[in-house]
Motif scaffolding. Structure first.
Motif, PDB file in Angstrom:
ATOM      1  N   LEU A 177       0.822  -1.201   0.000  1.00 52.94           N
ATOM      2  CA  LEU A 177       0.000   0.000   0.000  1.00 52.94           C
ATOM      3  C   LEU A 177       0.859   1.255   0.000  1.00 52.94           C
ATOM      4  CD1 LEU A 177      -2.706  -0.987   2.645  1.00 52.94           C
ATOM      5  CD2 LEU A 177      -2.959  -0.934   0.174  1.00 52.94           C
ATOM      6  N   GLN A 178       0.319   2.348  -0.531  1.00 51.88           N
ATOM      7  CA  GLN A 178       0.973   3.655  -0.494  1.00 51.88           C
ATOM      8  C   GLN A 178       0.567   4.350   0.796  1.00 51.88           C
ATOM      9  OE1 GLN A 178       3.101   5.231  -2.679  1.00 51.88           O
ATOM     10  NE2 GLN A 178       3.162   6.945  -1.261  1.00 51.88           N
ATOM     11  N   TRP A 179       1.479   4.466   1.749  1.00 55.09           N
ATOM     12  CA  TRP A 179       1.172   5.047   3.052  1.00 55.09           C
ATOM     13  C   TRP A 179       1.421   6.544   3.045  1.00 55.09           C
ATOM     14  CZ3 TRP A 179      -1.517   2.334   6.376  1.00 55.09           C
ATOM     15  CH2 TRP A 179      -1.517   0.937   6.254  1.00 55.09           C
ATOM     16  N   ASN A 180       0.487   7.300   3.611  1.00 49.60           N
ATOM     17  CA  ASN A 180       0.563   8.753   3.701  1.00 49.60           C
ATOM     18  C   ASN A 180       0.567   9.159   5.167  1.00 49.60           C
ATOM     19  OD1 ASN A 180      -0.121   9.573   0.742  1.00 49.60           O
ATOM     20  ND2 ASN A 180      -1.653   8.045   1.275  1.00 49.60           N
ATOM     21  N   ALA A 181       1.572   9.940   5.573  1.00 49.51           N
ATOM     22  CA  ALA A 181       1.606  10.453   6.953  1.00 49.51           C
ATOM     23  C   ALA A 181       0.569  11.559   7.082  1.00 49.51           C
ATOM     24  CB  ALA A 181       2.993  10.963   7.286  1.00 49.51           C
ATOM     25  N   VAL A 182      -0.266  11.472   8.114  1.00 45.53           N
ATOM     26  CA  VAL A 182      -1.330  12.455   8.329  1.00 45.53           C
ATOM     27  C   VAL A 182      -0.954  13.418   9.452  1.00 45.53           C
ATOM     28  CG1 VAL A 182      -3.733  12.750   9.051  1.00 45.53           C
ATOM     29  CG2 VAL A 182      -3.118  10.933   7.452  1.00 45.53           C
ATOM     30  N   CYS A 183      -0.575  12.875  10.597  1.00 47.44           N
ATOM     31  CA  CYS A 183      -0.266  13.686  11.776  1.00 47.44           C
ATOM     32  C   CYS A 183       0.359  12.762  12.806  1.00 47.44           C
ATOM     33  CB  CYS A 183      -1.528  14.350  12.321  1.00 47.44           C
ATOM     34  SG  CYS A 183      -2.810  13.185  12.853  1.00 47.44           S
ATOM     35  N   THR A 184       0.591  13.290  14.005  1.00 46.63           N
ATOM     36  CA  THR A 184       1.043  12.427  15.094  1.00 46.63           C
ATOM     37  C   THR A 184      -0.178  11.922  15.860  1.00 46.63           C
ATOM     38  OG1 THR A 184       1.233  14.147  16.782  1.00 46.63           O
ATOM     39  CG2 THR A 184       3.153  13.814  15.338  1.00 46.63           C
ATOM     40  N   VAL A 185       0.006  10.873  16.589  1.00 43.86           N
ATOM     41  CA  VAL A 185      -1.071  10.322  17.427  1.00 43.86           C
ATOM     42  C   VAL A 185      -1.588  11.395  18.380  1.00 43.86           C
ATOM     43  CG1 VAL A 185      -1.544   8.671  19.288  1.00 43.86           C
ATOM     44  CG2 VAL A 185      -0.305   7.930  17.239  1.00 43.86           C
ATOM     45  N   LYS A 186      -0.690  12.196  18.944  1.00 42.76           N
ATOM     46  CA  LYS A 186      -1.068  13.227  19.915  1.00 42.76           C
ATOM     47  C   LYS A 186      -1.916  14.337  19.298  1.00 42.76           C
ATOM     48  CE  LYS A 186       3.024  12.550  22.755  1.00 42.76           C
ATOM     49  NZ  LYS A 186       4.264  13.170  23.249  1.00 42.76           N
ATOM     50  N   ASP A 187      -1.892  14.462  17.971  1.00 47.91           N
ATOM     51  CA  ASP A 187      -2.670  15.512  17.303  1.00 47.91           C
ATOM     52  C   ASP A 187      -4.166  15.216  17.259  1.00 47.91           C
ATOM     53  OD1 ASP A 187      -0.455  17.120  16.729  1.00 47.91           O
ATOM     54  OD2 ASP A 187      -0.058  16.057  14.855  1.00 47.91           O
ATOM     55  N   ILE A 188      -4.553  13.970  17.532  1.00 52.04           N
ATOM     56  CA  ILE A 188      -5.974  13.600  17.514  1.00 52.04           C
ATOM     57  C   ILE A 188      -6.388  13.230  18.926  1.00 52.04           C
ATOM     58  CG2 ILE A 188      -7.767  12.176  16.452  1.00 52.04           C
ATOM     59  CD1 ILE A 188      -5.795  11.454  14.241  1.00 52.04           C
ATOM     60  N   LEU A 189      -7.265  14.030  19.504  1.00 53.40           N
ATOM     61  CA  LEU A 189      -7.765  13.719  20.841  1.00 53.40           C
ATOM     62  C   LEU A 189      -8.639  12.468  20.781  1.00 53.40           C
ATOM     63  CD1 LEU A 189      -8.763  17.298  22.002  1.00 53.40           C
ATOM     64  CD2 LEU A 189      -6.730  15.995  22.665  1.00 53.40           C
ATOM     65  N   PRO A 190      -8.680  11.674  21.853  1.00 51.79           N
ATOM     66  CA  PRO A 190      -9.549  10.488  21.850  1.00 51.79           C
ATOM     67  C   PRO A 190     -11.004  10.856  21.546  1.00 51.79           C
ATOM     68  CG  PRO A 190      -8.019  10.393  23.683  1.00 51.79           C
ATOM     69  CD  PRO A 190      -7.882  11.771  23.078  1.00 51.79           C
ATOM     70  N   ASN A 191     -11.632  10.024  20.733  1.00 51.10           N
ATOM     71  CA  ASN A 191     -13.040  10.143  20.343  1.00 51.10           C
ATOM     72  C   ASN A 191     -13.339  11.386  19.512  1.00 51.10           C
ATOM     73  OD1 ASN A 191     -13.641   7.690  21.693  1.00 51.10           O
ATOM     74  ND2 ASN A 191     -13.538   8.823  23.606  1.00 51.10           N
ATOM     75  N   THR A 192     -12.355  11.793  18.714  1.00 50.89           N
ATOM     76  CA  THR A 192     -12.531  12.891  17.767  1.00 50.89           C
ATOM     77  C   THR A 192     -11.890  12.511  16.437  1.00 50.89           C
ATOM     78  OG1 THR A 192     -10.477  14.062  18.312  1.00 50.89           O
ATOM     79  CG2 THR A 192     -12.446  14.626  19.614  1.00 50.89           C
ATOM     80  N   GLY A 193     -12.065  13.390  15.456  1.00 56.38           N
ATOM     81  CA  GLY A 193     -11.481  13.167  14.150  1.00 56.38           C
ATOM     82  C   GLY A 193     -10.786  14.405  13.620  1.00 56.38           C
ATOM     83  N   VAL A 194      -9.964  14.190  12.592  1.00 59.72           N
ATOM     84  CA  VAL A 194      -9.316  15.277  11.864  1.00 59.72           C
ATOM     85  C   VAL A 194      -9.505  15.013  10.380  1.00 59.72           C
ATOM     86  CG1 VAL A 194      -7.589  15.702  13.665  1.00 59.72           C
ATOM     87  CG2 VAL A 194      -7.054  14.142  11.778  1.00 59.72           C
ATOM     88  N   CYS A 195      -9.367  16.060   9.596  1.00 59.33           N
ATOM     89  CA  CYS A 195      -9.479  15.925   8.146  1.00 59.33           C
ATOM     90  C   CYS A 195      -8.092  16.062   7.525  1.00 59.33           C
ATOM     91  CB  CYS A 195     -10.414  16.993   7.583  1.00 59.33           C
ATOM     92  SG  CYS A 195     -10.601  16.899   5.791  1.00 59.33           S
ATOM     93  N   ALA A 196      -7.816  15.274   6.495  1.00 57.20           N
ATOM     94  CA  ALA A 196      -6.559  15.365   5.756  1.00 57.20           C
ATOM     95  C   ALA A 196      -6.861  15.296   4.272  1.00 57.20           C
ATOM     96  CB  ALA A 196      -5.637  14.222   6.164  1.00 57.20           C
ATOM     97  N   LEU A 197      -6.044  15.955   3.486  1.00 52.45           N
ATOM     98  CA  LEU A 197      -6.142  15.883   2.036  1.00 52.45           C
ATOM     99  C   LEU A 197      -5.055  14.934   1.559  1.00 52.45           C
ATOM    100  CD1 LEU A 197      -7.548  16.942  -0.512  1.00 52.45           C
ATOM    101  CD2 LEU A 197      -5.849  18.777  -0.570  1.00 52.45           C
ATOM    102  N   LEU A 198      -5.462  13.753   1.094  1.00 52.04           N
ATOM    103  CA  LEU A 198      -4.521  12.730   0.649  1.00 52.04           C
ATOM    104  C   LEU A 198      -4.771  12.403  -0.809  1.00 52.04           C
ATOM    105  CD1 LEU A 198      -4.728  10.278   3.687  1.00 52.04           C
ATOM    106  CD2 LEU A 198      -3.106  12.144   3.309  1.00 52.04           C
TER     107      LEU A 198
END
Length: 112
Positions: free
Chosen positions: A6-27
């Protein structure tokens, strides 16, 4: 398909996403919602709500319906299974699910 090919894309660090929330990324030109459920579970689905066309699923409420871990769309309140992308109320509005892995404290996503 093997996860090794698979082609893996780095999105952010684990610490950047609080538990039980989401973030958006353009991949690769695609809006992807990446969710952290609890401390250790991560999921990724398309971020565009198929009913409205708005890129908002990452802002939805994370929870569960029965055995499904879901996000509720902030617009029409449809529930999307985070493991499969299935829209529980209207399967024709399902979104794509993507593979996530954690490596060296970074969240990586491969488009599925």
């Amino acid at each position: 398909m093997s996860t090794a090919t698979l082609q893996w894309n780095a999105v952010c660090t684990v610490k950047d996403i609080l538990p039980n929330t989401g973030v958006c990324a353009l991949l690769e030109g695609r809006h992807v919602a990446v969710f952290r459920v609890g401390e250790t579970q991560f999921f990724a689905i398309d971020n565009v709500d198929p009913k409205s066309g708005a890129s908002v699923l990452s802002r939805g409420l994370v929870g569960n319906l029965g055995t499904h871990i879901v996000v509720a769309s902030p617009l029409y309140k449809n529930h999307f299974d985070l493991a499969t992308g299935e829209c529980l109320e209207a399967p024709e509005h399902s979104v794509r699910a993507h593979t996530v892995r954690i490596e060296d404290g970074r969240v990586l996503v491969a488009l599925g």
